[in-house]
Design a protein around this motif. Structure first.
Motif, PDB file in Angstrom:
ATOM      1  N   GLY A  26     -10.853   2.543   3.937  1.00 44.11           N
ATOM      2  CA  GLY A  26     -11.886   2.567   2.915  1.00 44.11           C
ATOM      3  C   GLY A  26     -11.418   1.824   1.686  1.00 44.11           C
ATOM      4  O   GLY A  26     -10.717   0.810   1.775  1.00 44.11           O
ATOM      5  N   ARG A  27     -11.759   2.331   0.518  1.00 37.77           N
ATOM      6  CA  ARG A  27     -11.411   1.661  -0.744  1.00 37.77           C
ATOM      7  C   ARG A  27     -10.738   2.658  -1.699  1.00 37.77           C
ATOM      8  O   ARG A  27     -11.332   3.085  -2.683  1.00 37.77           O
ATOM      9  CB  ARG A  27     -12.703   1.105  -1.334  1.00 37.77           C
ATOM     10  N   PRO A  28      -9.485   3.067  -1.410  1.00 30.82           N
ATOM     11  CA  PRO A  28      -8.811   4.051  -2.269  1.00 30.82           C
ATOM     12  C   PRO A  28      -8.374   3.440  -3.601  1.00 30.82           C
ATOM     13  O   PRO A  28      -8.309   2.221  -3.749  1.00 30.82           O
ATOM     14  CB  PRO A  28      -7.593   4.455  -1.442  1.00 30.82           C
ATOM     15  N   ASP A  29      -8.066   4.308  -4.560  1.00 28.25           N
ATOM     16  CA  ASP A  29      -7.540   3.853  -5.848  1.00 28.25           C
ATOM     17  C   ASP A  29      -6.082   3.431  -5.730  1.00 28.25           C
ATOM     18  O   ASP A  29      -5.613   2.616  -6.525  1.00 28.25           O
ATOM     19  CB  ASP A  29      -7.668   4.967  -6.898  1.00 28.25           C
ATOM     20  N   MET A  30      -5.363   4.001  -4.770  1.00 28.45           N
ATOM     21  CA  MET A  30      -3.980   3.608  -4.517  1.00 28.45           C
ATOM     22  C   MET A  30      -3.581   3.967  -3.097  1.00 28.45           C
ATOM     23  O   MET A  30      -4.184   4.821  -2.470  1.00 28.45           O
ATOM     24  CB  MET A  30      -3.020   4.244  -5.516  1.00 28.45           C
ATOM     25  N   VAL A  31      -2.555   3.268  -2.616  1.00 25.10           N
ATOM     26  CA  VAL A  31      -2.012   3.520  -1.284  1.00 25.10           C
ATOM     27  C   VAL A  31      -0.565   3.970  -1.441  1.00 25.10           C
ATOM     28  O   VAL A  31       0.194   3.368  -2.206  1.00 25.10           O
ATOM     29  CB  VAL A  31      -2.069   2.244  -0.410  1.00 25.10           C
ATOM     30  N   ILE A  32      -0.207   5.034  -0.744  1.00 21.50           N
ATOM     31  CA  ILE A  32       1.169   5.528  -0.721  1.00 21.50           C
ATOM     32  C   ILE A  32       1.696   5.265   0.677  1.00 21.50           C
ATOM     33  O   ILE A  32       1.066   5.663   1.660  1.00 21.50           O
ATOM     34  CB  ILE A  32       1.223   7.030  -1.053  1.00 21.50           C
ATOM     35  N   LEU A  43      -0.151  -3.456   3.853  1.00 24.45           N
ATOM     36  CA  LEU A  43       0.169  -4.260   2.673  1.00 24.45           C
ATOM     37  C   LEU A  43      -0.775  -5.456   2.547  1.00 24.45           C
ATOM     38  O   LEU A  43      -1.206  -5.796   1.433  1.00 24.45           O
ATOM     39  CB  LEU A  43       1.623  -4.725   2.714  1.00 24.45           C
ATOM     40  N   GLN A  44      -1.101  -6.084   3.640  1.00 23.45           N
ATOM     41  CA  GLN A  44      -2.020  -7.228   3.616  1.00 23.45           C
ATOM     42  C   GLN A  44      -3.415  -6.781   3.165  1.00 23.45           C
ATOM     43  O   GLN A  44      -4.049  -7.433   2.342  1.00 23.45           O
ATOM     44  CB  GLN A  44      -2.087  -7.870   4.996  1.00 23.45           C
ATOM     45  N   TYR A  45      -3.881  -5.661   3.685  1.00 23.33           N
ATOM     46  CA  TYR A  45      -5.195  -5.131   3.309  1.00 23.33           C
ATOM     47  C   TYR A  45      -5.222  -4.769   1.824  1.00 23.33           C
ATOM     48  O   TYR A  45      -6.160  -5.122   1.107  1.00 23.33           O
ATOM     49  CB  TYR A  45      -5.534  -3.911   4.158  1.00 23.33           C
ATOM     50  N   ALA A  46      -4.177  -4.063   1.371  1.00 24.34           N
ATOM     51  CA  ALA A  46      -4.128  -3.643  -0.034  1.00 24.34           C
ATOM     52  C   ALA A  46      -4.089  -4.854  -0.969  1.00 24.34           C
ATOM     53  O   ALA A  46      -4.750  -4.857  -2.015  1.00 24.34           O
ATOM     54  CB  ALA A  46      -2.916  -2.754  -0.269  1.00 24.34           C
ATOM     55  N   LYS A  47      -3.353  -5.874  -0.599  1.00 27.18           N
ATOM     56  CA  LYS A  47      -3.274  -7.076  -1.423  1.00 27.18           C
ATOM     57  C   LYS A  47      -4.626  -7.774  -1.496  1.00 27.18           C
ATOM     58  O   LYS A  47      -5.043  -8.228  -2.564  1.00 27.18           O
ATOM     59  CB  LYS A  47      -2.213  -8.027  -0.869  1.00 27.18           C
ATOM     60  N   SER A  48      -5.328  -7.834  -0.375  1.00 27.83           N
ATOM     61  CA  SER A  48      -6.630  -8.511  -0.358  1.00 27.83           C
ATOM     62  C   SER A  48      -7.683  -7.768  -1.181  1.00 27.83           C
ATOM     63  O   SER A  48      -8.602  -8.375  -1.706  1.00 27.83           O
ATOM     64  CB  SER A  48      -7.123  -8.688   1.080  1.00 27.83           C
ATOM     65  N   LYS A  49      -7.550  -6.454  -1.298  1.00 28.76           N
ATOM     66  CA  LYS A  49      -8.513  -5.642  -2.057  1.00 28.76           C
ATOM     67  C   LYS A  49      -7.999  -5.283  -3.448  1.00 28.76           C
ATOM     68  O   LYS A  49      -8.638  -4.517  -4.162  1.00 28.76           O
ATOM     69  CB  LYS A  49      -8.826  -4.343  -1.295  1.00 28.76           C
ATOM     70  N   ASP A  50      -6.816  -5.788  -3.820  1.00 31.03           N
ATOM     71  CA  ASP A  50      -6.193  -5.524  -5.126  1.00 31.03           C
ATOM     72  C   ASP A  50      -5.991  -4.022  -5.373  1.00 31.03           C
ATOM     73  O   ASP A  50      -6.325  -3.493  -6.420  1.00 31.03           O
ATOM     74  CB  ASP A  50      -7.026  -6.151  -6.243  1.00 31.03           C
ATOM     75  N   ILE A  51      -5.435  -3.353  -4.370  1.00 31.91           N
ATOM     76  CA  ILE A  51      -5.147  -1.915  -4.435  1.00 31.91           C
ATOM     77  C   ILE A  51      -3.650  -1.753  -4.651  1.00 31.91           C
ATOM     78  O   ILE A  51      -2.853  -2.311  -3.907  1.00 31.91           O
ATOM     79  CB  ILE A  51      -5.567  -1.209  -3.126  1.00 31.91           C
TER      80      ILE A  51
END
Length: 89
Positions: free
Chosen positions: A42-48, A63-71
């Motif tokens: 989904g679209r969390p505010d942060m990833v741990i 990491l690739q997903y988070a980088k693409s969504k600026d998370i």
């Protein structure tokens, strides 16, 4: 606030969720055994990311997903409940 936890231990999943809830954070937990984690995050505010309990492929995918969504991503080597508390503070 909403966060996603990647990694950790299956037996601690409920404790992770309760700890986050006590700190006012809605937590979605993936222990790393799931296929295609990024599509379910989904679209969390942060990833741990607990790096000692997750495969290299899953780590790369997240990491690739988070980088693409600026998370923002917080990585920790240990996977205990106390580590989760520290990251959430």
């Amino acid at each position: 606030m909403c966060a996603t936890l990647i990694g950790g231990m299956d037996r601690l999943k409920r404790e992770y969720i309760n700890t986050a809830k006590n700190q006012g954070v809605k937590l979605k937990v993936f222990t790393g055994k799931e296929n295609s984690i990024a599509g379910k995050m989904g679209r969390p505010d942060m990833v741990i990311l607990f790096t000692n309990k997750v495969s290299h492929a899953a780590r790369r995918e997240v990491l690739q997903y988070a980088k693409s969504k600026d998370i923002p991503v917080h990585m920790a080597h240990s996977c205990g409940v106390s580590t989760l508390k520290q990251v959430l503070q």
